[in-house]
Design a protein around this motif. Structure first.
Motif, PDB file in Angstrom:
ATOM      1  N   ASN A  27     -71.032  43.007 -32.322  1.00 34.35           N
ATOM      2  CA  ASN A  27     -70.001  43.996 -32.481  1.00 34.35           C
ATOM      3  C   ASN A  27     -70.113  44.896 -33.763  1.00 34.35           C
ATOM      4  O   ASN A  27     -70.078  46.264 -33.769  1.00 34.35           O
ATOM      5  CB  ASN A  27     -68.322  43.668 -32.032  1.00 34.35           C
ATOM      6  N   ARG A  30     -73.376  46.790 -33.498  1.00 38.25           N
ATOM      7  CA  ARG A  30     -73.361  47.753 -32.529  1.00 38.25           C
ATOM      8  C   ARG A  30     -72.232  48.875 -32.663  1.00 38.25           C
ATOM      9  O   ARG A  30     -72.521  50.025 -32.379  1.00 38.25           O
ATOM     10  CB  ARG A  30     -73.501  47.264 -31.176  1.00 38.25           C
ATOM     11  N   LEU A  31     -71.340  48.402 -33.174  1.00 39.21           N
ATOM     12  CA  LEU A  31     -69.928  49.146 -33.031  1.00 39.21           C
ATOM     13  C   LEU A  31     -69.387  49.115 -34.634  1.00 39.21           C
ATOM     14  O   LEU A  31     -67.991  48.768 -34.542  1.00 39.21           O
ATOM     15  CB  LEU A  31     -68.987  48.852 -31.866  1.00 39.21           C
ATOM     16  N   GLY A  36     -61.708  47.080 -33.965  1.00 35.43           N
ATOM     17  CA  GLY A  36     -61.693  45.713 -33.152  1.00 35.43           C
ATOM     18  C   GLY A  36     -60.431  45.016 -32.821  1.00 35.43           C
ATOM     19  O   GLY A  36     -60.233  44.361 -32.044  1.00 35.43           O
ATOM     20  N   TRP A  46     -64.773  46.481 -36.534  1.00 36.09           N
ATOM     21  CA  TRP A  46     -65.693  45.662 -36.314  1.00 36.09           C
ATOM     22  C   TRP A  46     -66.352  44.871 -37.396  1.00 36.09           C
ATOM     23  O   TRP A  46     -66.353  43.974 -37.734  1.00 36.09           O
ATOM     24  CB  TRP A  46     -66.692  45.666 -35.031  1.00 36.09           C
ATOM     25  N   GLU A 216     -66.431  48.434 -24.302  1.00 36.52           N
ATOM     26  CA  GLU A 216     -65.928  48.710 -25.507  1.00 36.52           C
ATOM     27  C   GLU A 216     -64.983  49.936 -25.413  1.00 36.52           C
ATOM     28  O   GLU A 216     -64.401  50.296 -26.481  1.00 36.52           O
ATOM     29  CB  GLU A 216     -67.014  48.847 -26.494  1.00 36.52           C
ATOM     30  N   GLY A 241     -66.517  43.933 -26.643  1.00 36.65           N
ATOM     31  CA  GLY A 241     -66.553  44.829 -27.648  1.00 36.65           C
ATOM     32  C   GLY A 241     -65.071  45.536 -27.318  1.00 36.65           C
ATOM     33  O   GLY A 241     -65.087  46.693 -27.929  1.00 36.65           O
TER      34      GLY A 241
END
Length: 539
Positions: A27, A30-31, A36, A46, A216, A241
């Motif tokens: 995470n 990617r994010l 989070g 995250w 997510e 996510g």
């Protein structure tokens, strides 16, 4: 000496699996800037959470914590508790969370039983830290959340090790990652060993069977301690996510909960039947937008039908029931939203907890371990990848819990012809009155149909004439009254005479565990303390 090639030329399987902490790392990659974790107006991305976990893992590694060490965590819900799970996983250590409501002596027992090497403890629990240290002289790493009066400050260690990272431990399928302590309703808690490989299956199964479509873009509200079932649910959110939203208060506040649902467009939440009841019967449920909810998951105990109906009328078709124990990480059966009905009628399976989860198998067995046909009541037994590795350092409990490869749940129930499971109750709840088996849940369900009754629990107690009889303890709905003789007379039209409780007591509230489940052992103790037990011999 060269290894012998296996048949078919396939390389030997070392059973290496993904370290569960990789979910957080993925995470963060990617994010990185996405939310989070949320609590009390504070948002952790995250990327921030991953960096903090790296720093704390480096701090513990520098103090000698290695793969296989047990780390006890005594804390209320908060970002440090959330992080501590992934800190342990990343090191290959074993996360040992407690129910923070337990007494110092109870938590000290968990520390000793788990062989804890390190402690992460909230600053509001100095007595717990002292009891643990007294019980575990070999415990040499103590980290304090929110202070530094009895241990090194958690956030100070994170700041001091910012930018550092301990090597991520290589793990195999059966490497332990979590000691999940049972609730101890029938004795002292036992440490169920959960493993990296097992939990990888459990997370996949949760997302497949309980919350299909979670991404997510979603958020999940936590209204229960992360130390047990809510922690498993939250781990599935991290895998997807999805944002985890923690309540800010120490106690459940329906107004806050429904406000957060609206603010964060919450898609799912994990809870237990008693909390669903509180949330859906509170006026706040009508004051806030809850249209984002897709899955309100309840587990831990069967939900009484009348409570289920009220919740469905309040929320619509979003309820998801699952049945499971900590030893099977909740993965036994599921009843999805499409099979919940707000009204009884043709085709509605009243009282079922659903059908087998993907990859799991249920068998109803007699005391000798023989499979019973549909419709016959016996012990619910289960096998599949979600079953735990066994109890830590407890061969006696393991011998009792497993038979011919099946895990024995201790719950009684039956399957119908379509494979839907119906739970009768715990084997320990059943009592024998006048030679007849009585399963309290059936009569409890009937009691809850009375308009004055809010909660009900029935337990068997010794009786010189009938062997055992039932005693009911109830709470009343606000503004309602009913007398004991009138309630028993009303109930006599609903159940057979031998199932009627001999006495009904009315309390202001029923005792519950730290996870919101009504605790019959505590009810029995309360009856004894109030002088209500033993009963006389009349019926």
């Amino acid at each position: 000496m060269a290894a012998t090639a296996p048949r078919g030329g396939v390389a030997p399987n070392t059973r290496r699996v993904m370290n569960l902490a990789h979910f957080l790392r993925k995470n963060a990659r990617r994010l990185p800037d996405a939310a989070g974790l949320v609590q009390g107006g504070r948002v952790w991305s995250w990327g921030e959470l991953d960096a903090r976990v790296d720093a704390m893992a480096a701090a513990l590694a520098g103090r000698g914590v290695v793969k296989g060490d047990r780390v006890l965590v005594q804390s209320r819900n908060g970002h440090q508790l959330f992080e501590s799970m992934f800190v342990c996983f990343r090191l290959g250590a074993v996360w040992v969370p407690t129910n923070y409501r337990q007494t110092p002596a109870e938590v000290a027992y968990l520390a000793k039983a788990s062989g804890a090497r390190a402690l992460i403890c909230g600053s509001v629990f100095p007595e717990h830290a002292a009891a643990i240290r007294a019980e575990c002289p070999d415990l040499d790493v103590v980290v304090e959340i929110g202070g530094a009066s009895f241990g090194e400050d958690y956030d100070g260690l994170v700041a001091a090790h910012d930018g550092q990272a301990a090597p991520v431990a290589d793990v195999e399928h059966d490497d332990p990652c979590w000691f999940f302590f049972t609730s101890g309703t029938t004795g002292r808690p036992k440490a169920a060993v959960l493993t990296h490989g097992q939990m990888g299956f459990v997370i996949t199964n949760h997302l497949c069977d309980l919350m299909p479509g979670t991404t997510e873009a979603d958020a999940s509200l936590v209204v229960a301690p992360l130390s047990h079932g809510a922690g498993i649910h939250q781990l599935a959110q991290v895998a997807a996510g999805a944002t985890t939203v923690l309540t800010a208060g120490e106690r459940l506040d329906p107004e806050e909960a429904w406000s957060l649902v609206a603010q964060w467009r919450v898609a799912n939440m994990f809870t237990v039947p008693t909390i669903v009841k509180i949330l859906t019967e509170h006026p706040a449920v009508e004051r806030h937008d809850r249209s984002s909810l897709r899955h309100v998951i309840y587990a831990g105990a069967p939900m009484y039908r009348e409570d289920q109906k009220r919740a469905l009328r309040a929320l619509g078709p979003v309820l998801v029931q699952y049945f499971g124990l900590g030893e099977v990480t909740g993965n036994i059966t599921v009843l999805p939203p499409r099979l919940h009905a707000a009204e009884d009628g043709p085709g509605v399976k009243v009282g079922t907890c659903g059908f087998e989860r993907t990859g799991m198998q249920v068998d109803i067995q007699d005391p000798e371990g023989r499979s019973l046909p549909p419709g016959q009541t016996g012990e619910i037994c289960v096998c599949g990848p979600a079953v735990f590795a066994g109890y830590y350092d407890n061969p006696k409990a393991n011998a009792e819990a497993f038979r011919n490869g099946w895990f024995r749940t201790g719950d009684l129930g039956h399957l119908d012809g379509q494979g839907f499971l119906f739970i009768t109750g715990r084997a320990s709840d059943m009592y024998i009155s006048g030679g007849s088996n009585v399963y309290p849940r059936e009569t409890e369900e009937k009691l809850l149909k009375h308009p004055a009754i809010a909660e009900a629990a029935i337990l068997g107690v010794p009786d010189p004439t009938w062997g055992e009889v039932g005693v009911a303890v109830c709470t009343l709905r606000p503004g309602e009254t009913v007398e004991e003789p009138a309630l028993i007379a009303w109930l006599s039209a609903e159940v057979a005479r031998y199932k009627l409780p001999k006495r009904v007591f009315f309390w202001d509230e029923l005792p519950k565990s730290g996870y919101g489940k009504i605790t019959k052992r505590a009810i029995r103790e309360g009856l004894e303390q109030r002088g209500a037990l033993p009963l006389d011999g009349k019926r």
